[in-house]
Design a protein around this motif. Structure first.
Motif, PDB file in Angstrom:
ATOM      1  N   LEU A  54      -2.036  -3.250  -7.230  1.00  0.00           N
ATOM      2  CA  LEU A  54      -2.762  -3.817  -8.362  1.00  0.00           C
ATOM      3  C   LEU A  54      -3.814  -4.823  -7.924  1.00  0.00           C
ATOM      4  O   LEU A  54      -4.598  -5.298  -8.756  1.00  0.00           O
ATOM      5  CB  LEU A  54      -1.784  -4.479  -9.333  1.00  0.00           C
ATOM      6  CG  LEU A  54      -0.820  -3.524 -10.058  1.00  0.00           C
ATOM      7  CD1 LEU A  54       0.166  -4.311 -10.908  1.00  0.00           C
ATOM      8  CD2 LEU A  54      -1.585  -2.535 -10.925  1.00  0.00           C
ATOM      9  N   ARG A  55      -3.838  -5.172  -6.644  1.00  0.00           N
ATOM     10  CA  ARG A  55      -4.888  -6.064  -6.147  1.00  0.00           C
ATOM     11  C   ARG A  55      -6.252  -5.372  -6.134  1.00  0.00           C
ATOM     12  O   ARG A  55      -7.289  -6.031  -6.094  1.00  0.00           O
ATOM     13  CB  ARG A  55      -4.545  -6.541  -4.733  1.00  0.00           C
ATOM     14  CG  ARG A  55      -3.234  -7.322  -4.637  1.00  0.00           C
ATOM     15  CD  ARG A  55      -2.868  -7.551  -3.181  1.00  0.00           C
ATOM     16  NE  ARG A  55      -1.532  -8.126  -3.045  1.00  0.00           N
ATOM     17  CZ  ARG A  55      -0.873  -8.230  -1.882  1.00  0.00           C
ATOM     18  NH1 ARG A  55      -1.458  -7.813  -0.768  1.00  0.00           N
ATOM     19  NH2 ARG A  55       0.329  -8.748  -1.849  1.00  0.00           N
ATOM     20  N   HIS A  56      -6.236  -4.066  -6.162  1.00  0.00           N
ATOM     21  CA  HIS A  56      -7.479  -3.304  -6.133  1.00  0.00           C
ATOM     22  C   HIS A  56      -7.962  -3.090  -7.573  1.00  0.00           C
ATOM     23  O   HIS A  56      -7.260  -2.501  -8.396  1.00  0.00           O
ATOM     24  CB  HIS A  56      -7.263  -1.962  -5.441  1.00  0.00           C
ATOM     25  CG  HIS A  56      -6.795  -2.090  -4.025  1.00  0.00           C
ATOM     26  ND1 HIS A  56      -7.657  -2.116  -2.948  1.00  0.00           N
ATOM     27  CD2 HIS A  56      -5.534  -2.223  -3.507  1.00  0.00           C
ATOM     28  CE1 HIS A  56      -6.964  -2.231  -1.829  1.00  0.00           C
ATOM     29  NE2 HIS A  56      -5.670  -2.303  -2.144  1.00  0.00           N
ATOM     30  N   LYS A  57      -9.169  -3.562  -7.858  1.00  0.00           N
ATOM     31  CA  LYS A  57      -9.684  -3.526  -9.225  1.00  0.00           C
ATOM     32  C   LYS A  57      -9.741  -2.105  -9.771  1.00  0.00           C
ATOM     33  O   LYS A  57      -9.387  -1.850 -10.929  1.00  0.00           O
ATOM     34  CB  LYS A  57     -11.058  -4.172  -9.285  1.00  0.00           C
ATOM     35  CG  LYS A  57     -11.639  -4.254 -10.703  1.00  0.00           C
ATOM     36  CD  LYS A  57     -13.026  -4.867 -10.706  1.00  0.00           C
ATOM     37  CE  LYS A  57     -12.958  -6.330 -10.299  1.00  0.00           C
ATOM     38  NZ  LYS A  57     -14.296  -6.983 -10.413  1.00  0.00           N
ATOM     39  N   ASN A  58     -10.198  -1.158  -8.947  1.00  0.00           N
ATOM     40  CA  ASN A  58     -10.297   0.220  -9.420  1.00  0.00           C
ATOM     41  C   ASN A  58      -8.945   0.759  -9.863  1.00  0.00           C
ATOM     42  O   ASN A  58      -8.830   1.405 -10.904  1.00  0.00           O
ATOM     43  CB  ASN A  58     -10.879   1.129  -8.330  1.00  0.00           C
ATOM     44  CG  ASN A  58     -12.383   1.015  -8.235  1.00  0.00           C
ATOM     45  OD1 ASN A  58     -13.056   0.714  -9.210  1.00  0.00           O
ATOM     46  ND2 ASN A  58     -12.922   1.264  -7.056  1.00  0.00           N
ATOM     47  N   PHE A  59      -7.930   0.482  -9.053  1.00  0.00           N
ATOM     48  CA  PHE A  59      -6.605   0.981  -9.427  1.00  0.00           C
ATOM     49  C   PHE A  59      -6.081   0.258 -10.646  1.00  0.00           C
ATOM     50  O   PHE A  59      -5.385   0.871 -11.467  1.00  0.00           O
ATOM     51  CB  PHE A  59      -5.611   0.836  -8.270  1.00  0.00           C
ATOM     52  CG  PHE A  59      -4.239   1.351  -8.621  1.00  0.00           C
ATOM     53  CD1 PHE A  59      -3.989   2.718  -8.680  1.00  0.00           C
ATOM     54  CD2 PHE A  59      -3.199   0.479  -8.920  1.00  0.00           C
ATOM     55  CE1 PHE A  59      -2.736   3.209  -9.021  1.00  0.00           C
ATOM     56  CE2 PHE A  59      -1.940   0.956  -9.270  1.00  0.00           C
ATOM     57  CZ  PHE A  59      -1.715   2.329  -9.319  1.00  0.00           C
ATOM     58  N   ARG A  60      -6.379  -1.021 -10.818  1.00  0.00           N
ATOM     59  CA  ARG A  60      -5.915  -1.740 -12.008  1.00  0.00           C
ATOM     60  C   ARG A  60      -6.453  -1.087 -13.278  1.00  0.00           C
ATOM     61  O   ARG A  60      -5.718  -0.883 -14.245  1.00  0.00           O
ATOM     62  CB  ARG A  60      -6.354  -3.211 -11.957  1.00  0.00           C
ATOM     63  CG  ARG A  60      -5.561  -4.075 -11.003  1.00  0.00           C
ATOM     64  CD  ARG A  60      -5.639  -5.543 -11.383  1.00  0.00           C
ATOM     65  NE  ARG A  60      -6.997  -6.048 -11.454  1.00  0.00           N
ATOM     66  CZ  ARG A  60      -7.672  -6.559 -10.433  1.00  0.00           C
ATOM     67  NH1 ARG A  60      -7.097  -6.625  -9.240  1.00  0.00           N
ATOM     68  NH2 ARG A  60      -8.887  -7.018 -10.596  1.00  0.00           N
ATOM     69  N   TRP A  61      -7.739  -0.747 -13.287  1.00  0.00           N
ATOM     70  CA  TRP A  61      -8.313  -0.093 -14.463  1.00  0.00           C
ATOM     71  C   TRP A  61      -7.677   1.281 -14.688  1.00  0.00           C
ATOM     72  O   TRP A  61      -7.371   1.656 -15.820  1.00  0.00           O
ATOM     73  CB  TRP A  61      -9.824   0.055 -14.319  1.00  0.00           C
ATOM     74  CG  TRP A  61     -10.606  -1.210 -14.349  1.00  0.00           C
ATOM     75  CD1 TRP A  61     -11.550  -1.625 -13.447  1.00  0.00           C
ATOM     76  CD2 TRP A  61     -10.545  -2.253 -15.346  1.00  0.00           C
ATOM     77  NE1 TRP A  61     -12.071  -2.837 -13.804  1.00  0.00           N
ATOM     78  CE2 TRP A  61     -11.479  -3.254 -14.968  1.00  0.00           C
ATOM     79  CE3 TRP A  61      -9.796  -2.435 -16.514  1.00  0.00           C
ATOM     80  CZ2 TRP A  61     -11.668  -4.399 -15.730  1.00  0.00           C
ATOM     81  CZ3 TRP A  61      -9.987  -3.593 -17.255  1.00  0.00           C
ATOM     82  CH2 TRP A  61     -10.911  -4.554 -16.869  1.00  0.00           C
ATOM     83  N   PHE A  62      -7.492   1.999 -13.593  1.00  0.00           N
ATOM     84  CA  PHE A  62      -6.889   3.331 -13.695  1.00  0.00           C
ATOM     85  C   PHE A  62      -5.454   3.232 -14.207  1.00  0.00           C
ATOM     86  O   PHE A  62      -5.053   3.976 -15.116  1.00  0.00           O
ATOM     87  CB  PHE A  62      -6.914   3.999 -12.316  1.00  0.00           C
ATOM     88  CG  PHE A  62      -6.233   5.332 -12.263  1.00  0.00           C
ATOM     89  CD1 PHE A  62      -6.823   6.462 -12.821  1.00  0.00           C
ATOM     90  CD2 PHE A  62      -4.998   5.477 -11.643  1.00  0.00           C
ATOM     91  CE1 PHE A  62      -6.201   7.697 -12.769  1.00  0.00           C
ATOM     92  CE2 PHE A  62      -4.368   6.705 -11.585  1.00  0.00           C
ATOM     93  CZ  PHE A  62      -4.968   7.817 -12.150  1.00  0.00           C
ATOM     94  N   PHE A  63      -4.688   2.322 -13.660  1.00  0.00           N
ATOM     95  CA  PHE A  63      -3.292   2.145 -14.063  1.00  0.00           C
ATOM     96  C   PHE A  63      -3.193   1.724 -15.519  1.00  0.00           C
ATOM     97  O   PHE A  63      -2.354   2.236 -16.282  1.00  0.00           O
ATOM     98  CB  PHE A  63      -2.625   1.104 -13.158  1.00  0.00           C
ATOM     99  CG  PHE A  63      -1.203   0.782 -13.533  1.00  0.00           C
ATOM    100  CD1 PHE A  63      -0.181   1.673 -13.257  1.00  0.00           C
ATOM    101  CD2 PHE A  63      -0.888  -0.409 -14.172  1.00  0.00           C
ATOM    102  CE1 PHE A  63       1.135   1.387 -13.604  1.00  0.00           C
ATOM    103  CE2 PHE A  63       0.419  -0.708 -14.520  1.00  0.00           C
ATOM    104  CZ  PHE A  63       1.434   0.195 -14.239  1.00  0.00           C
ATOM    105  N   LEU A  64      -4.056   0.796 -15.937  1.00  0.00           N
ATOM    106  CA  LEU A  64      -4.028   0.332 -17.321  1.00  0.00           C
ATOM    107  C   LEU A  64      -4.359   1.479 -18.275  1.00  0.00           C
ATOM    108  O   LEU A  64      -3.676   1.677 -19.293  1.00  0.00           O
ATOM    109  CB  LEU A  64      -5.022  -0.815 -17.500  1.00  0.00           C
ATOM    110  CG  LEU A  64      -5.096  -1.439 -18.903  1.00  0.00           C
ATOM    111  CD1 LEU A  64      -3.738  -1.986 -19.314  1.00  0.00           C
ATOM    112  CD2 LEU A  64      -6.147  -2.556 -18.921  1.00  0.00           C
TER     113      LEU A  64
END
Length: 414
Positions: free
Chosen positions: A10-20
């Motif tokens: 979740l430290r990676h912004k791209n993955f945070r948006w994808f996960f959300l």
């Protein structure tokens, strides 16, 4: 892997948006199945009508899965997912409007579900190829576990919320919420900042991409054997547990006990992810077979001890096995398959996993009529064990190890 390390993806912004986006999307999807079923039964209180609507989603999803994998590998996967999410949002919004307005007909829902199933045939392989694009290799395990835990947690609460909405108002509202979650997921995908993707293909069209992916999967040696085992296991699960299970439960634990037992499966998947975070899977394809054979446990318990507590324990064990399957397969594919082939390989696995499910659903009824439901459950459990024993004798499944590429790279650099 400590808790902080488990969340490091979740430290990676791209993955945070994808996960959300995907978590919101899953929340809506976890409600839509129940809502659609009750919407259909409100129009036509017939199992046949419901079967047509469900099949209208399943058939294109299976039929177009392999082509969907080729599409997802040819074009940017985030763009493919965004388009599919918007399309599914439109179809669910149309379904919600028809149901809420009281103008829905079965043929309309069949047509809309056909469109939705076609979109899933493309989005499924695209989704399963996203994590290696978004994250470096050390953070991918935590990402797979987080996605799995979110899905399992929502599968516990989503159906309950849908049931409340259906009972209190109309199934159309749950469908409307699902439509909104698809649009939200598409929005969050627009926030991804990814480098331009150079597609490594020289083929002139999609069909050639598919043939190339099929040849590559066969050359790997382990994709088709795993997929064939998945075919048998999923056929048995769809028939013995998803169709015959409720029949046995109706005369034993009732709908409440069956609901508790199936919820325990999601709890097992959620909880065992914490255990897997601390385990290194060296032989992932053997782990997949172990995960699959745990589905024999609830089949056996349904046959010999159909009570709420033992059934819940059995499904909890099966949920733990599902957590193993999800992680082991994801880690294997992301390490052993080049990025430009990820979606096609996942599409082949998905095709084999889904294609025999209707077969299991159709055959289990006549089998239970010819024998007894409990004898069919015992037979299905035995076939699960037999498939497991055959699977672990396959050399590609026994010998494949994770980390071999890294080891080879160290040796070559030395």
């Amino acid at each position: 892997m400590r808790r902080g390390e488990q969340l490091r993806s979740l430290r990676h912004k791209n993955f945070r948006w994808f996960f959300l986006g995907e978590t919101i999307n899953t929340a809506g999807s976890s409600m839509s199945g129940i809502a659609l079923s009750f919407a259909v039964l409100h129009i036509d209180n017939s199992p046949t009508a419901l079967g047509w609507v469900v099949a209208a989603w399943t058939v294109p999803m299976v039929a177009f899965m392999l082509i969907g994998g080729a599409i997802a590998d040819r074009f940017p996967r985030a763009l493919v997912l965004r388009g599919c999410n918007l399309l599914e949002g439109v179809t669910q919004a149309a379904s919600a409007f028809l149901v809420l307005s009281g103008t829905a007909h079965i043929w309309q829902l069949i047509l809309l579900q056909f469109v939705s199933g076609t979109a899933v045939a493309i989005s499924y392989p695209a989704f399963h190829g996203m994590v290696p694009v978004l994250l470096p290799e050390p953070d991918r395990k935590s990402a797979y576990l987080l996605l799995s835990q979110a899905q399992s947690a929502l599968s516990i609460f989503g159906p309950a919320v849908a049931g409340i909405l259906v009972a209190a108002s109309s199934p159309g509202w749950a469908l409307a919420i699902d439509a909104g979650t698809y649009v939200a997921a598409a929005f969050f995908l627009t926030l991804l900042k990814l480098p331009g993707r150079r597609v490594a293909t020289t083929t002139p069209h999609i069909l050639a991409d598919f043939r190339q992916g099929w040849s590559f999967s066969r050359a790997l040696g382990w994709v088709i054997p795993v997929a064939c085992c998945s075919l048998v296991f999923n056929a048995l699960i769809s028939g013995a547990l998803n169709v015959l299970g409720p029949v046995i439960a109706k005369g034993t634990v009732g709908s409440t006990g069956w609901g508790y037992a199936r919820a325990a499966q999601a709890v097992g998947l959620f909880v065992f992810a914490f255990v897997l975070a601390r385990i290194t899977l060296r032989r992932p394809l053997l782990a997949c077979q172990v995960g699959f054979v745990t589905t024999a446990v609830p089949m056996f318990v349904l046959a010999v001890w159909a009570h709420t507590i033992p059934l819940s324990v059995a499904f909890f064990v099966s949920g733990c096995g599902s957590a193993v399957i999800n992680l082991a397969w994801s880690m294997t594919v992301q390490e052993k398959v080049p990025e430009h082939m990820l979606s096609r390989v996942n599409a082949i696995d998905g095709f084999f996993s889904f294609v025999a499910m209707p077969v299991g659903q159709l055959l289990v009824g006549p089998a239970a009529h010819f024998l007894t439901p409990r004898q069919v459950e015992l037979g299905a459990a035995a076939l699960c064990v037999l498939t497991f024993l055959v699977g672990i004798t396959r050399a590609p499944l026994r010998h494949l190890r994770l980390g071999e590429q890294a080891a080879d790279a160290v040796q070559s650099s030395g």
